[in-house]
Design a protein around this motif. Sequence first.
Motif, PDB file in Angstrom:
ATOM      1  N   LYS A 156      41.878  34.531  43.302  1.00  0.00           N
ATOM      2  CA  LYS A 156      42.363  34.079  41.992  1.00  0.00           C
ATOM      3  C   LYS A 156      43.833  34.424  41.801  1.00  0.00           C
ATOM      4  CE  LYS A 156      38.014  34.522  39.408  1.00  0.00           C
ATOM      5  NZ  LYS A 156      37.352  35.250  38.292  1.00  0.00           N
ATOM      6  N   GLU A 185      33.204  41.637  38.961  1.00  0.00           N
ATOM      7  CA  GLU A 185      34.532  41.526  39.553  1.00  0.00           C
ATOM      8  C   GLU A 185      34.536  42.115  40.952  1.00  0.00           C
ATOM      9  OE1 GLU A 185      38.745  42.021  37.452  1.00  0.00           O
ATOM     10  OE2 GLU A 185      37.872  43.969  37.938  1.00  0.00           O
ATOM     11  N   ASP A 245      37.906  35.202  44.176  1.00  0.00           N
ATOM     12  CA  ASP A 245      37.410  34.060  43.423  1.00  0.00           C
ATOM     13  C   ASP A 245      36.076  33.602  44.010  1.00  0.00           C
ATOM     14  OD1 ASP A 245      37.197  31.918  41.733  1.00  0.00           O
ATOM     15  OD2 ASP A 245      38.780  30.727  42.645  1.00  0.00           O
TER      16      ASP A 245
END
Length: 384
Positions: free
Chosen positions: A144, A99, A115
Amino acid sequence: MTYPNVAVFALCLLPLTGLSQSKEKWIDAPKSAWPQIALINTVQFKNGDRYIDPSFTYAGTGFLIDNGRDTLAATAKHALWIAKNKKSKAVEINAELKEWVMRPKGNTRDSAIMDRLLNEDPNEVLEGRGSSVTERDWIVFSVKITSAQLYPLKPRYTPLTPGEKVYILSNAYNDATTMVYEGTVLRKLGMDILIERNMQDHKGGSSGSPVIDANGFLIGIISSSSSDSKTGKGVSVAISTEYLANVLSKKAGLNDPKKDYGELLLKTAQERNAKAVIKQYLQLVQDPQNYYSYNLRSSDRNGLRETGIKLMEMKRFQDAVEILQFNARENSNFYLNYNLLAEAQLLHGDKKGAIKSYQVSTEKYPDAVNNPAFKALEKLLSKN
């Protein structure tokens, strides 16, 4: 992409970039009342590692961008030197990434989740001599999801004017919160914007900081610090939104390394002499367009110095001295340039000149432990 092309591109995007407005509404409010703009990069990997060096708690500063259609995010490309794992070899996000999140410093409630890396390039070398990362020091993500409380900046693509007031929104490692620093545009060379400011405010962790103009529009991203060869003053170096425009337009050859001007100088030195090398260098640096195609502002390369070294190896000491003297004048704040000049002067039999060069070096960097000029100077003076 040169400014005329950027202007065309900007006109196409005009309704989308906020440039139809005179200024952002918040820009005249007290800085403490500005929206949440500058963020920090927090990166996690699937293997449990956070960064290749565990001493880092985050990987520099980042921010969001409003491109008129959706929200993007950006930070300095060299943040990948920190936010990388053992498989990282190029400017790309590999499968080990778990992440990448941007959030305000000290605020864990609001965040933006990255993203796709829009300028990912498996052929762009991340580190080492073959790397050109800092030449176009942006990475741009699609996003995102993002908290509504985070404010995306609208880009400006129109030319800058020397003397323009700018703001740098920084999340330096040793600052407790986001700091807003003021500066002025000194000059623009290629995509590099040289910004005069209090250089004590240019701190570790500020790489990736957005630079905005007096109207609140994004003009660049902080990449590094340097010194201006004309004034000798320290400057912050920001990379212009021209590169962002190239990313969004999917320009061919987006990350092709700039040509090595040192190779040009060496060829001239081999075929002619020092005066021809210096003339060629001056012609290169005086044409603003050359900064787009040649590595004239490389942070780790100096074609004049490299040419001087090669001439010393070729035992052309007089030409080496002439070029290295010119290099020392052009890059007068770097003590090692004077040390190298002194070496060439000694090889050329100019002991007096070498002593003077070493003395200048000790003035530039008065550290007897780490500057070898002190020992060299002591040895030369003891023989007088």
